[in-house]
Design an enzyme around this catalytic site. Sequence first.
Site, PDB file in Angstrom:
ATOM      1  N   ASP A 126      -7.738 -37.059 -61.828  1.00  0.00           N
ATOM      2  CA  ASP A 126      -7.884 -35.622 -62.046  1.00  0.00           C
ATOM      3  C   ASP A 126      -9.228 -35.095 -61.512  1.00  0.00           C
ATOM      4  O   ASP A 126     -10.036 -35.862 -60.968  1.00  0.00           O
ATOM      5  CB  ASP A 126      -7.729 -35.351 -63.550  1.00  0.00           C
ATOM      6  N   ASP A 183      -1.341 -26.592 -62.877  1.00  0.00           N
ATOM      7  CA  ASP A 183      -0.414 -27.261 -63.798  1.00  0.00           C
ATOM      8  C   ASP A 183       0.909 -26.515 -63.969  1.00  0.00           C
ATOM      9  O   ASP A 183       0.938 -25.290 -64.057  1.00  0.00           O
ATOM     10  CB  ASP A 183      -1.052 -27.397 -65.182  1.00  0.00           C
TER      11      ASP A 183
HETATM   12  C1  GLA Z   1      -5.026 -31.554 -65.821  1.00  0.00           C
HETATM   13  C2  GLA Z   1      -3.874 -32.070 -64.955  1.00  0.00           C
HETATM   14  C3  GLA Z   1      -2.643 -32.246 -65.806  1.00  0.00           C
HETATM   15  C4  GLA Z   1      -2.914 -33.209 -66.949  1.00  0.00           C
HETATM   16  C5  GLA Z   1      -4.110 -32.714 -67.769  1.00  0.00           C
HETATM   17  C6  GLA Z   1      -4.569 -33.747 -68.783  1.00  0.00           C
HETATM   18  O1  GLA Z   1      -4.797 -30.266 -66.299  1.00  0.00           O
HETATM   19  O2  GLA Z   1      -3.641 -31.184 -63.891  1.00  0.00           O
HETATM   20  O3  GLA Z   1      -1.553 -32.720 -65.014  1.00  0.00           O
HETATM   21  O4  GLA Z   1      -3.167 -34.488 -66.422  1.00  0.00           O
HETATM   22  O5  GLA Z   1      -5.226 -32.433 -66.926  1.00  0.00           O
HETATM   23  O6  GLA Z   1      -5.683 -33.323 -69.503  1.00  0.00           O
END
Ligand code: GLA
Length: 372
Positions: A126, A183
């Site tokens: 990430d 997301d």
């Molecule tokens: C980010 C990523 C998500 C998930 C969250 C976990 O937002 O884009 O896919 O992995 O972190 O905290």
Amino acid sequence: MIINTPPLGWNSWNTFGKQISDEVIRETARAMVDSGLRDIGYDYVIIDDCWAEKERDENGRLVPDPEKFPNGIKALAEYVHSLGLKFGIYSCAGDRTCADYPGSFDHEFIDAETFAEWDVDYLKYDYCFRPRETPGHILYKRMGTALANCGRDIVFAACSWGADNTREWIKTTGAHTWRSTGDIYDSWESIKKLAMQQTDIQSTNGLGCFNDMDMLVVGMGGKGNVGLTGCANEEYKLHFSLWALLCSPLIIGCDIRNMDDAVKNILTNEKVLKINQDPAARQAYMINSHGDRPIWVRALSNGDFAIGLFNYNDTAVRLHFSIADLGLNCVCGKKLELEDVWTDEIKEVDGLFCDTLPAHGFRLFRGRVRNL
Ligand code: GLA
């Protein structure tokens, strides 16, 4: 090359968020087998954020949360492997992960060694809490190098959401997949938003580093960690078809321990999966110029075409294409046979194909060129 086609699997985030445990992961792995998902090609079981203790140990190593994972991660990976599946885990290029657990910044090499010791097969990486002084490509190159030298084949799934022009540098980092979007949430608006963002970026997709459009919300039905309004099954079908056609990894996010047949039928449509997993792994190209009702085409390895028509609008639209639009010579006595991969219906086209798509509607075909 560690992977030649986009990964297929399941990830804990969409449904479970922080509420993960050894038990949930084992039950899910078991459900991958019992439901037939494994046998149709879904083979990664991936733990997302929130698996670690809040601080590293005195040797600077990541420590699994003993309450959530009392048997440790290695034992869990072994169990997953014993079912004929692969095991994935999560970390972050910053100091802390997005949910505020320790990230791998300045610990890339020790973390890659730890993951290799635990027999990890896939790392989602990430981009939260990254140091502003160090550019993204350096952060990802450090982990890419660490993984390449850790003594184990580990898929490197970059997750920098397309930020900081990711697509311009991601292929220099050793990443096998790159998240092109923010997301996903379980709503039609979220699917539409991510879908519309794909228009300009397909040229940077394809073999070597697959464009990850984020995990699937198919079957969530408004429940779980990213559950919002939920979607109709036809909308989930559109979502699955688009992700598959654009060569995205297909990482299931619903609770597969409790999925109903309608959801299972979407996730296991073999004709759609075959398009996604086509061995040539070529990127799709858009043959019209309307981002809200695109026609995407993919030239498949056996000479067939995958052709998807999508309508993201709230009203019906009429779409059409000709054989010439596919880039084929249409004056030489050829026709196109279109097989609808959801209904199995076959249509023959020797000029123009026209169809009216309802609001949020789509068609996905496998097309073959035949002599007239
Ligand atoms: C980010 C990523 C998500 C998930 C969250 C976990 O937002 O884009 O896919 O992995 O972190 O905290």
